[in-house]
Design an enzyme around this catalytic site. Structure first.
Site, PDB file in Angstrom:
ATOM      1  N   TRP A  74       0.892  -1.148   0.000  1.00 40.55           N
ATOM      2  CA  TRP A  74       0.000   0.000   0.000  1.00 40.55           C
ATOM      3  C   TRP A  74       0.931   1.199   0.000  1.00 40.55           C
ATOM      4  O   TRP A  74       1.617   1.476   0.990  1.00 40.55           O
ATOM      5  CB  TRP A  74      -0.898   0.001   1.242  1.00 40.55           C
ATOM      6  N   ASN A  98       7.343  -2.595   5.817  1.00 45.12           N
ATOM      7  CA  ASN A  98       6.039  -2.020   6.125  1.00 45.12           C
ATOM      8  C   ASN A  98       6.292  -0.844   7.058  1.00 45.12           C
ATOM      9  O   ASN A  98       6.887  -1.020   8.116  1.00 45.12           O
ATOM     10  CB  ASN A  98       5.166  -3.078   6.803  1.00 45.12           C
ATOM     11  N   GLU A 476     -21.304   6.440  10.123  1.00 44.94           N
ATOM     12  CA  GLU A 476     -20.725   5.141   9.760  1.00 44.94           C
ATOM     13  C   GLU A 476     -21.362   4.621   8.465  1.00 44.94           C
ATOM     14  O   GLU A 476     -20.677   4.081   7.599  1.00 44.94           O
ATOM     15  CB  GLU A 476     -20.910   4.146  10.917  1.00 44.94           C
ATOM     16  N   GLU A 483     -16.643   4.172   1.117  1.00 46.80           N
ATOM     17  CA  GLU A 483     -15.505   3.259   1.014  1.00 46.80           C
ATOM     18  C   GLU A 483     -15.641   2.298  -0.150  1.00 46.80           C
ATOM     19  O   GLU A 483     -14.662   2.029  -0.846  1.00 46.80           O
ATOM     20  CB  GLU A 483     -15.386   2.421   2.306  1.00 46.80           C
ATOM     21  N   HIS A 499     -29.028  23.674   9.322  1.00 47.04           N
ATOM     22  CA  HIS A 499     -27.931  24.620   9.530  1.00 47.04           C
ATOM     23  C   HIS A 499     -26.929  24.579   8.383  1.00 47.04           C
ATOM     24  O   HIS A 499     -25.794  25.016   8.544  1.00 47.04           O
ATOM     25  CB  HIS A 499     -27.245  24.332  10.871  1.00 47.04           C
ATOM     26  N   LYS A 599      -6.442  -2.402   4.867  1.00 44.38           N
ATOM     27  CA  LYS A 599      -6.841  -2.620   6.257  1.00 44.38           C
ATOM     28  C   LYS A 599      -5.610  -2.575   7.150  1.00 44.38           C
ATOM     29  O   LYS A 599      -4.499  -2.751   6.666  1.00 44.38           O
ATOM     30  CB  LYS A 599      -7.494  -4.009   6.332  1.00 44.38           C
TER      31      LYS A 599
END
Ligand code: HGA
Length: 604
Positions: A74, A98, A476, A483, A499, A599
């Site tokens: 990643w 990593n 969430e 995602e 608002h 992850k």
């Protein structure tokens, strides 16, 4: 993020490394690569994109050798490309990494001035080039690696392999996790034990600052002060490392479906017939005046939800913060504060740093899915959520298990502080125990949810609204949708809409209203009406009473089972997850490996 593997094996290692990387691919899929030593020759293969590209490449360009290291990336420094893919090689050394080497610019300038030619844009290559320099100066591989590690700043789990050394691998960790697996005449390293499960279940976790010098017959570990150290080897159970899709098309689908079972497991762990069963080291909440909760991403929303429970049930003030802000803000932590850190992997870099900031200032409790993780090990009390291995990048069952454990903790706090009478406490526990069956029922609405999702898939923007503990769930739900379906979504407190965000409403914007028929229902419905008055397309998610009362005129109504209002957020997580999942399916995106994400966020 980024998965690393190493093997000193008895057989050819390329297939073993590819299999282990498959089990680590959830940590990143920008590129993959491996290097081996075969009769002293160091060689490597790398490919951009998912692991399957590396496997295909190996078919035409196989790599022999019984010693090897592998990596799934990643990217943090340098675009996903073959040149930036690990392993990075400089002369006789190859490295997988990593983490982030924070002083890489200084090192790179220094090495470039000395004539070292860099092949990539990564921070990682400085590790290989520096080691190459130390080898050229006449140091043996062990010493060369030691000298290199001494100069690195930042976070790393790293493994070295050397030309001419068929029986040597050096590994080290500082800030990123690393496990050693013990076999019969073989030794392995991996970012987690799951990667090593097909080979061994005998695992040693390296501690912060450790360096391991590995051969097939020996494991020598040196601590951060370079003293020989002994680290316990433990045997993991099959449950701790089992990863099977069980007939589901996606990990996410499997993990959503598992929730009734894993929630029941979590409850069985912390509830006895008539009381709570938390570790004795858990502080007495009578001695606590304030809770600070710190997490990232989905776990942050679990904390925001739990704030409602701790405040309403146990009358304890709670502050919730994202770890990346908390850690640098130097927040004052007074006495009688309990700090709670929530992380699925238990390795989230920012959350771990926030925990370390609180060390010696507050009692530290962590809520994690991986009991051997760094966050668990550095806490005074670690509370496992017992969700089982979660592979889908978008967290689902870990979220509801985090909520369940936090709900039980809030009830235990209420018990300690005497804010709930015994009958009320027992009623809340009974409400929790009812959740697995209610979740099974909610899962039964999947086809209906899929039909709604097909309509949502057309949208450019989607809003989620909720009040009380449904507000964090709205955020969430929006996060889950962003995602995996890449549709822009936001979660708002229903009362906040007017608002500002109400300006976004028109006939193209679906608004998902999470509104069980509770004490706040009428207020939420008023906000829903405000949306409908402006042609917003409302998807009302409620129970049958709520649907009957307020469903008229909405775009869609989804009916959930009746649930105790206080814990409704746990149940309503199910439609939020399924909506995201089926919207992603309708859009044809990669549900388990969404773009740009990974992850176990072990970098800042
Ligand atoms: N910095 C290295 C490793 C990245 C990483 O560990 N990501 O989680 C790179 O960019 O290749």
């Amino acid at each position: 993020m980024c998965g690393i593997v190493g093997v000193l094996g008895r057989n050819e290692v390329a297939p073993i490394i590819v299999e282990a990387l498959k089990r680590l691919e959830y940590r990143g899929y920008d590129s993959a690569g491996l290097a081996t030593v075969n009769d002293g020759t160091l060689d490597r293969r790398r490919a951009v994109g998912k692991l399957v590209n590396l496997s295909d490449h190996l078919v035409h360009h196989p790599l022999a050798g019984k010693s090897g290291i592998g990596h799934t990336r990643w990217a943090t420094h340098g675009a996903p490309s073959v040149a930036n893919a690990h392993p990075h090689q400089a002369g006789p050394v190859a490295v997988v990494h990593n983490g982030i080497i924070e002083n890489f610019r200084t090192l790179r300038e220094e090495l470039t001035a000395e004539g070292h030619e860099f092949q990539s844009d990564t921070d990682t290559e400085t590790i290989a080039q520096l080691t190459c320099k130390h080898l050229a100066e006449g140091h043996d591989p062990r010493e060369a690696a030691r000298l290199t590690l001494g100069r690195l700043e930042g976070a790393f789990a790293v493994a070295f392999l050397f030309r001419g050394e068929n029986d040597l691998m050096i590994a080290a960790r500082k800030g990123s996790p690393l496990a050693i697996g013990h076999g019969e005449g073989e030794v392995f390293i991996g970012s987690d034990a799951i990667a090593l499960a097909p080979m061994t279940n005998r695992i040693t976790y390296l501690e912060e600052g450790d360096r391991a010098v590995l051969t097939r017959g020996s494991v020598e570990i040196f601590d951060a002060e370079d003293r020989p150290a002994t680290r316990e080897a433990r045997t993991l159970t099959a449950d701790q490392t089992r990863v099977e899709k069980g007939g589901h098309k996606h990990w996410m689908a499997k993990e959503i479906a598992e929730q009734p079972v894993v929630l029941a497991d979590a409850m069985a762990h912390y509830l006895t017939a008539d009381t709570f069963d938390f570790p004795p080291e858990l502080p007495d909440f009578k001695e606590i005046d304030r809770i600070v909760m710190v997490a990232c991403g989905t776990a942050f929303y679990a904390c925001l939800t739990a704030k409602y429970w701790f405040e309403q049930l146990a009358r304890l003030p709670v502050e919730v913060d994202v770890a990346s802000e908390f850690r640098y803000r130097e927040p004052p932590i007074g006495p009688r504060t309990l700090a709670i850190f929530v992380s699925q992997s238990g390795e989230t870099a920012d959350t771990l740093a926030a925990l370390r900031y609180c060390r010696d200032k507050a009692a530290i409790v962590s809520v994690v899915n991986v009991p051997e993780s760094s966050i668990a090990r550095e806490s005074d009390v670690a509370l496992p959520i017992l969700a089982g291995v979660e592979i889908g990048v978008a967290s689902t069952k870990a979220f509801t298990c985090q909520l369940t454990v936090l709900a039980m903790l809030a009830l235990r706090a209420a018990q300690d502080r005497g804010t709930l009478e015994a009958p009320a406490l027992a009623a809340h526990v009974a409400d929790l125990r009812a959740l697995p069956a209610q979740i099974s029922q909610a899962l039964g609405a999947e086809d209906r949810i899929a039909a709604i999702a097909r309509r949502l898939a057309e949208a450019q923007d989607i809003l989620f609204l909720g009040r009380g503990a449904m507000f964090p769930l709205a955020m969430e739900g929006a996060l889950k949708l962003k995602e995996i379906s890449y549709i822009h979504a936001e979660g708002y407190a229903s009362g906040e809409l007017k608002h500002g965000p109400i300006a976004l409403i028109d006939k193209h914007v679906p608004v998902i209203v999470l509104a069980p028929r509770d004490g706040l229902f009428d207020k939420t419905v008023s906000n829903m009406q405000e949306v409908m008055a402006r042609n917003g397309k409302v998807v009302l998610i409620s129970d049958s009473a709520g649907a009957a009362e307020a469903g008229a005129g909405t775009w869609e109504v989804l009916t959930m089972p009746r649930v105790a209002p206080v814990f409704a957020a746990i149940l309503y997580a199910i439609p939020a997850q399924l909506l995201a999942y089926h919207t992603a399916i309708a859009k044809g995106t990669d549900v388990d490996q969404p773009r740009n994400l990974a992850k176990s966020v072990t970098v800042e």
